[in-house]
Design a protein around this motif. Structure first.
Motif, short mmCIF file in Angstrom:
data_model
loop_
_atom_site.label_atom_id
_atom_site.label_comp_id
_atom_site.label_asym_id
_atom_site.label_seq_id
_atom_site.Cartn_x
_atom_site.Cartn_y
_atom_site.Cartn_z
N ARG A 4 0.82 -1.21 0.00
CA ARG A 4 0.00 0.00 0.00
C ARG A 4 0.85 1.26 0.00
N GLU A 55 -7.27 -0.12 5.44
CA GLU A 55 -6.39 -0.15 4.25
C GLU A 55 -5.84 -1.54 4.00
N ASP A 79 -7.81 3.06 10.64
CA ASP A 79 -7.68 3.38 9.22
C ASP A 79 -6.68 2.44 8.54
#
Ligand SMILES: NC(=O)c1ccc[n+]([C@@H]2O[C@H](COP(=O)([O-])OP(=O)(O)OC[C@H]3O[C@@H](n4cnc5c(N)ncnc54)[C@H](OP(=O)(O)O)[C@@H]3O)[C@@H](O)[C@H]2O)c1
Length: 215
Positions: free
Chosen positions: A23, A169, A165
């Motif tokens: 990511r 993700e 968060d």
């Protein structure tokens, strides 16, 4: 660009690092033996990864993951982690960690022990109740039917949001189970431990957890 430092690069550390570089995060990996023993891993992880000492990983990380055997948490460097979000994946296994009286009598929890060691850091409990292999195989996009959920616990709301968060993700819903002192609800042998539950089922499992002394 956010850098994630890893103190511990074993089953869980390496898996979280795979998710992170996938990511676009930079990662700095460390272990007890030194960066020269992590060359194969950082080669596999690619351009976003380097290996360092524990102190270097702690200093470099905007977020730092502590993922080592619980008996070693007192070796985690304190000063470089001050003010940072520290993710705690650790669990208590007496056969590995030795007997720890305050966990045996359930007067504290593993993550509270790490928070006590790191008083100026924002410790968030996460990723302790998923088998390492499942981290890279069970994630799905946000909104997927039956998406697996993982807990966050912590005493700092902003730090918990940061980790929630990150969990999203990485492919999982986040379920906030409250303060670090609630972490026992997802410890070894509780109903939610290592089960691939979606959020509603994980919430129920956490709500129905029993203390070891009541099992
Ligand atoms: N395995 C799982 O599926 C799983 C799932 C959830 C949570 N957990 C928990 O997460 C933690 C890590 O588990 P794991 O399975 O990833 O363990 P692991 O595969 O045994 O890896 C442990 C890592 O910690 C490093 N380490 C040990 N002592 C250290 C120290 N004093 N300073 C810095 N690094 C040190 C080791 O380095 P060296 O090899 O150089 O000693 C190794 O890289 C444990 O508390 C475990 O209970 C594990």
């Amino acid at each position: 660009m956010t850098t994630i430092g890893f103190i511990g690069s074993g089953n869980i550390g390496s898996q979280l690092a795979r998710l992170a570089v996938g990511r676009g995060y930079d990662v700095v990996m460390s272990n007890s033996r030194g960066p020269e023993t992590l060359q194969d891993l950082v080669t596999e992880l690619g351009d976003h990864a380097t290996a360092g000492t524990v102190a270097e990983a702690a200093s470099a990380g905007d977020i730092v993951v502590v993922t080592i055997p619980l008996h070693a948490i007192d070796t985690v460097p304190v000063e470089p982690l001050a003010g940072k979000v520290v993710i705690d994946t650790n669990n208590y296994y007496p056969q590995r960690d030795g007997q720890i009286a305050e966990l045996d009598d359930e007067s504290t929890t593993t993550s509270e022990m790490l928070q006590r060691h790191l008083p100026a850091s924002h410790v968030v409990k996460a990723f302790n109740h998923i088998a390492a292999a499942d981290l890279t195989t069970q994630g799905t996009p946000s909104g997927s039917e039956g998406r697996r959920a993982l807990i966050v616990a912590g005493d700092d709301a902003d730090a918990k949001k940061t980790v929630a968060d990150l969990i999203d993700e990485f492919g999982f819903d986040a379920v906030d189970i409250g303060r670090l002192s609630e972490g026992w609800r997802i410890q070894r042998d509780t109903p939610g431990y290592v089960k691939p539950y979606a959020a509603i089922d994980l919430e129920n499992a956490v709500a129905n957890a029993k203390r070891y002394r009541d099992m």
